[in-house]
Design a protein around this motif. Structure first.
Motif, mmCIF file in Angstrom:
data_model
loop_
_atom_site.group_PDB
_atom_site.id
_atom_site.type_symbol
_atom_site.label_atom_id
_atom_site.label_comp_id
_atom_site.label_asym_id
_atom_site.label_seq_id
_atom_site.Cartn_x
_atom_site.Cartn_y
_atom_site.Cartn_z
ATOM 1 N N THR A 286 -70.680 58.040 -1.441
ATOM 2 C CA THR A 286 -70.535 57.939 -2.893
ATOM 3 C C THR A 286 -71.199 56.652 -3.380
ATOM 4 O O THR A 286 -71.438 55.726 -2.593
ATOM 5 C CB THR A 286 -69.050 57.878 -3.283
ATOM 6 N N ILE A 287 -71.446 56.589 -4.688
ATOM 7 C CA ILE A 287 -72.107 55.395 -5.226
ATOM 8 C C ILE A 287 -71.210 54.159 -5.081
ATOM 9 O O ILE A 287 -71.698 53.047 -4.862
ATOM 10 C CB ILE A 287 -72.583 55.624 -6.687
ATOM 11 N N GLU A 288 -69.890 54.361 -5.113
ATOM 12 C CA GLU A 288 -68.977 53.224 -4.905
ATOM 13 C C GLU A 288 -69.097 52.698 -3.471
ATOM 14 O O GLU A 288 -69.119 51.485 -3.243
ATOM 15 C CB GLU A 288 -67.514 53.614 -5.182
ATOM 16 N N GLU A 289 -69.158 53.635 -2.510
ATOM 17 C CA GLU A 289 -69.318 53.203 -1.113
ATOM 18 C C GLU A 289 -70.658 52.493 -0.921
ATOM 19 O O GLU A 289 -70.755 51.486 -0.232
ATOM 20 C CB GLU A 289 -69.285 54.419 -0.170
ATOM 21 N N ILE A 290 -71.690 53.021 -1.558
ATOM 22 C CA ILE A 290 -73.021 52.428 -1.402
ATOM 23 C C ILE A 290 -73.023 51.002 -1.959
ATOM 24 O O ILE A 290 -73.512 50.065 -1.322
ATOM 25 C CB ILE A 290 -74.094 53.311 -2.086
ATOM 26 N N SER A 291 -72.446 50.827 -3.147
ATOM 27 C CA SER A 291 -72.346 49.487 -3.749
ATOM 28 C C SER A 291 -71.583 48.541 -2.829
ATOM 29 O O SER A 291 -72.005 47.401 -2.579
ATOM 30 C CB SER A 291 -71.662 49.620 -5.111
ATOM 31 N N HIS A 292 -70.490 49.030 -2.287
ATOM 32 C CA HIS A 292 -69.643 48.206 -1.417
ATOM 33 C C HIS A 292 -70.375 47.796 -0.139
ATOM 34 O O HIS A 292 -70.216 46.687 0.365
ATOM 35 C CB HIS A 292 -68.369 48.999 -1.088
ATOM 36 N N ASN A 293 -71.205 48.688 0.398
ATOM 37 C CA ASN A 293 -71.801 48.462 1.728
ATOM 38 C C ASN A 293 -73.208 47.878 1.705
ATOM 39 O O ASN A 293 -73.702 47.456 2.750
ATOM 40 C CB ASN A 293 -71.917 49.800 2.481
ATOM 41 N N ILE A 294 -73.876 47.896 0.544
ATOM 42 C CA ILE A 294 -75.330 47.731 0.591
ATOM 43 C C ILE A 294 -75.780 46.391 1.182
ATOM 44 O O ILE A 294 -76.688 46.340 2.015
ATOM 45 C CB ILE A 294 -75.978 48.019 -0.785
ATOM 46 N N PHE A 295 -75.144 45.286 0.780
ATOM 47 C CA PHE A 295 -75.622 43.987 1.281
ATOM 48 C C PHE A 295 -75.341 43.809 2.767
ATOM 49 O O PHE A 295 -76.185 43.294 3.510
ATOM 50 C CB PHE A 295 -75.021 42.829 0.478
ATOM 51 N N SER A 296 -74.145 44.244 3.223
ATOM 52 C CA SER A 296 -73.866 44.071 4.654
ATOM 53 C C SER A 296 -74.764 44.998 5.469
ATOM 54 O O SER A 296 -75.177 44.664 6.586
ATOM 55 C CB SER A 296 -72.385 44.277 4.970
ATOM 56 N N THR A 297 -75.113 46.165 4.905
ATOM 57 C CA THR A 297 -76.028 47.076 5.606
ATOM 58 C C THR A 297 -77.415 46.439 5.743
ATOM 59 O O THR A 297 -78.032 46.491 6.813
ATOM 60 C CB THR A 297 -76.147 48.423 4.852
ATOM 61 N N LEU A 298 -77.909 45.813 4.674
ATOM 62 C CA LEU A 298 -79.230 45.169 4.744
ATOM 63 C C LEU A 298 -79.230 44.069 5.803
ATOM 64 O O LEU A 298 -80.182 43.921 6.577
ATOM 65 C CB LEU A 298 -79.616 44.580 3.383
ATOM 66 N N ARG A 299 -78.139 43.314 5.860
ATOM 67 C CA ARG A 299 -78.045 42.251 6.871
ATOM 68 C C ARG A 299 -77.987 42.832 8.280
ATOM 69 O O ARG A 299 -78.631 42.327 9.201
ATOM 70 C CB ARG A 299 -76.810 41.384 6.625
ATOM 71 N N TYR A 300 -77.214 43.906 8.422
ATOM 72 C CA TYR A 300 -77.078 44.523 9.740
ATOM 73 C C TYR A 300 -78.436 45.050 10.231
ATOM 74 O O TYR A 300 -78.834 44.844 11.383
ATOM 75 C CB TYR A 300 -76.038 45.658 9.686
ATOM 76 N N GLY A 313 -83.459 55.731 -2.254
ATOM 77 C CA GLY A 313 -82.979 55.294 -3.563
ATOM 78 C C GLY A 313 -81.833 56.170 -4.052
ATOM 79 O O GLY A 313 -81.531 57.207 -3.451
ATOM 80 N N VAL A 314 -81.179 55.740 -5.130
ATOM 81 C CA VAL A 314 -80.091 56.530 -5.715
ATOM 82 C C VAL A 314 -80.411 56.792 -7.185
ATOM 83 O O VAL A 314 -81.317 56.185 -7.755
ATOM 84 C CB VAL A 314 -78.730 55.807 -5.599
ATOM 85 N N LYS A 315 -79.660 57.709 -7.784
ATOM 86 C CA LYS A 315 -79.888 58.050 -9.185
ATOM 87 C C LYS A 315 -79.527 56.854 -10.090
ATOM 88 O O LYS A 315 -78.470 56.242 -9.919
ATOM 89 C CB LYS A 315 -78.991 59.236 -9.534
ATOM 90 N N ARG A 316 -80.413 56.553 -11.063
ATOM 91 C CA ARG A 316 -80.171 55.411 -11.947
ATOM 92 C C ARG A 316 -79.214 55.765 -13.065
ATOM 93 O O ARG A 316 -79.616 55.953 -14.223
ATOM 94 C CB ARG A 316 -81.475 54.959 -12.590
ATOM 95 N N LYS A 317 -77.952 55.891 -12.709
ATOM 96 C CA LYS A 317 -76.942 56.251 -13.694
ATOM 97 C C LYS A 317 -75.657 55.510 -13.333
ATOM 98 O O LYS A 317 -75.358 55.364 -12.144
ATOM 99 C CB LYS A 317 -76.712 57.765 -13.613
ATOM 100 N N GLY A 318 -74.911 55.038 -14.326
ATOM 101 C CA GLY A 318 -73.658 54.329 -14.054
ATOM 102 C C GLY A 318 -73.886 53.170 -13.091
ATOM 103 O O GLY A 318 -74.812 52.374 -13.249
ATOM 104 N N LEU A 319 -73.052 53.088 -12.060
ATOM 105 C CA LEU A 319 -73.180 52.034 -11.052
ATOM 106 C C LEU A 319 -74.516 52.131 -10.296
ATOM 107 O O LEU A 319 -74.995 51.145 -9.724
ATOM 108 C CB LEU A 319 -71.991 52.160 -10.081
ATOM 109 N N GLY A 320 -75.142 53.309 -10.320
ATOM 110 C CA GLY A 320 -76.450 53.503 -9.680
ATOM 111 C C GLY A 320 -77.532 52.610 -10.288
ATOM 112 O O GLY A 320 -78.513 52.269 -9.618
ATOM 113 N N ILE A 321 -77.376 52.198 -11.542
ATOM 114 C CA ILE A 321 -78.344 51.283 -12.169
ATOM 115 C C ILE A 321 -78.325 49.942 -11.430
ATOM 116 O O ILE A 321 -79.363 49.378 -11.095
ATOM 117 C CB ILE A 321 -78.015 51.070 -13.668
#
Ligand code: TXA
Ligand code: MG
Length: 338
Positions: A286-300, A313-321
């Motif tokens: 989900t977009i919430e999970e992606i937001s939560h994980n994105i920086f630690s994933t990039l570091r990993y 990429g993700v859809k540019r809508k809501g938190l997706g922006i």
């Protein structure tokens, strides 16, 4: 450097130590609901200078000032207008930063010499207790070296800062995972300078109108409203590309065509079996999970030392922006929509 563990409970002894360090001009890394911040007394010019040194940050990039509540706001900034007040009532405390006209108590290095300052009230028990205990507004940028992904757990932060801060407060993984929405009201129109969990739709619902600053998805040069937008940011060390399509099959096909030896693909859990020739790392579903994980994933992924990183990429809508704003910049605008 000392680690204070508030993950399970906050204690007075720890708060006293933190308060002493901050009031003596030291640096404390602490959790908020968005990302970890490197905090200093926002009224102490030398302490603020040491944040820039610790981060390796350009000094034309202003810092956000964190407060516990609205009690002493009038010492820091001039009276907000009606629209600003409505936004502040609606979204503070929360992942929201409002840019207001500053008073002299805030030294000019906090605001990069400008007459405005970003104010935020974090919605996080530990951050709240720390700011209260210090009795000072706390200037705090995200806890990451300049250009690196923001820190969302202390395991990712310790190595970068163990020699340059006095205390790191452990509060576990941050809830939201990407930084606050930064808004400035310009000619009566709330303008998002940096997107976050508070979306344009949320703001429109409160005050009827909202604009996105033009630099959110475009490379900025020269003068920008929010200098943070100008620098290379959130970037892993390896070369990275991002692809987006609203058709998942086309997306998978396009990515498979780009794969070379030692490629890592960062993408949605649902695509985990679709890339036979690359290593796949999921950023969630989900977009919430992606937001939560994105920086630690990039570091990993950096630690895997790939020759190429390809990001879905993700859809540019809501938190997706907000997620797309961070991803586009993490691949240094090396981005294609198909
Ligand atoms: O969630 C957050 O906002 C985190 C946590 C620690 O609170 N803080 C954070 O700070 O992300 P930092 O310094 O990494 O990012 C602040 C962003 C930068 O892009 C900066 O240019 C912008 O906010 N900003 C700060 N003050 C501003 C101002 N007066 N006018 C325009 N933009 C401002
Ligand atoms: Mg930052």
């Amino acid at each position: 450097m000392k680690i204070i563990d508030f993950k399970n409970s906050i204690n007075k002894e720890g708060l006293d130590e933190i308060s002493k360090v901050i009031n003596d001009g030291g640096l404390v890394i602490f959790p908020t609901e968005t990302v970890y911040g490197i905090g200093a007394d926002a009224t102490n010019r030398e302490a603020v200078d040491s944040i820039f040194v610790a981060k390796g940050r350009a000094n034309d990039n202003h810092l956000i000032v964190h407060i516990a509540d609205f009690d002493n706001l009038s010492e820091l900034v001039y009276e907000p207008n009606e629209i600003e007040k409505k936004l502040m009532d609606a979204f503070m405390p929360g992942p929201f930063t409002i840019v207001l006209n500053k008073k002299n108590l805030i030294p000019s290095n906090v605001s990069a010499g400008l007459d405005t300052v970003g104010i935020r009230i974090p919605d996080n028990e530990i951050a709240h207790a720390i700011i209260k205990a210090c009795g000072k507004p706390i200037a705090a940028p995200s806890a990451n070296k300049s250009s690196r992904p923001s820190g969302t757990k202390i395991e990712d932060i310790i190595d970068e800062f163990k020699d340059s801060v006095d205390i790191i407060v452990n509060g576990g993984e941050t809830k939201i995972g990407i930084e606050s929405t930064v808004v400035r009201v310009i000619d009566g129109i709330p303008t998002i300078l940096r997107p976050g969990q508070i979306t344009p739709e949320d703001i429109e619902r409160e005050v009827g109108i909202c604009k996105l600053d033009e630099h959110i998805f475009q490379k900025a040069n020269g003068v920008v409203l929010s200098p943070g937008m100008k620098y290379k940011h959130y970037a892993p060390l390896a070369k990275s590309i991002m692809i987006y399509s609203n058709n998942n099959d086309s997306l998978v096909d396009a990515i498979n065509e780009l794969v070379i030896a030692n490629t890592v693909i960062i993408g949605n859990e649902k695509n985990k079996d679709k890339y036979p020739n690359a290593k796949f790392v999921s950023y969630g579903s989900t977009i919430e999970e992606i937001s939560h994980n994105i920086f630690s994933t990039l570091r990993y992924v950096d630690e895997l030392m790939p020759s190429l990183i390809i990001i879905e990429g993700v859809k540019r809508k809501g938190l997706g922006i907000a997620v797309m704003n961070r991803l586009i910049r993490s691949c240094d605008y090396n981005y294609k929509e198909i």
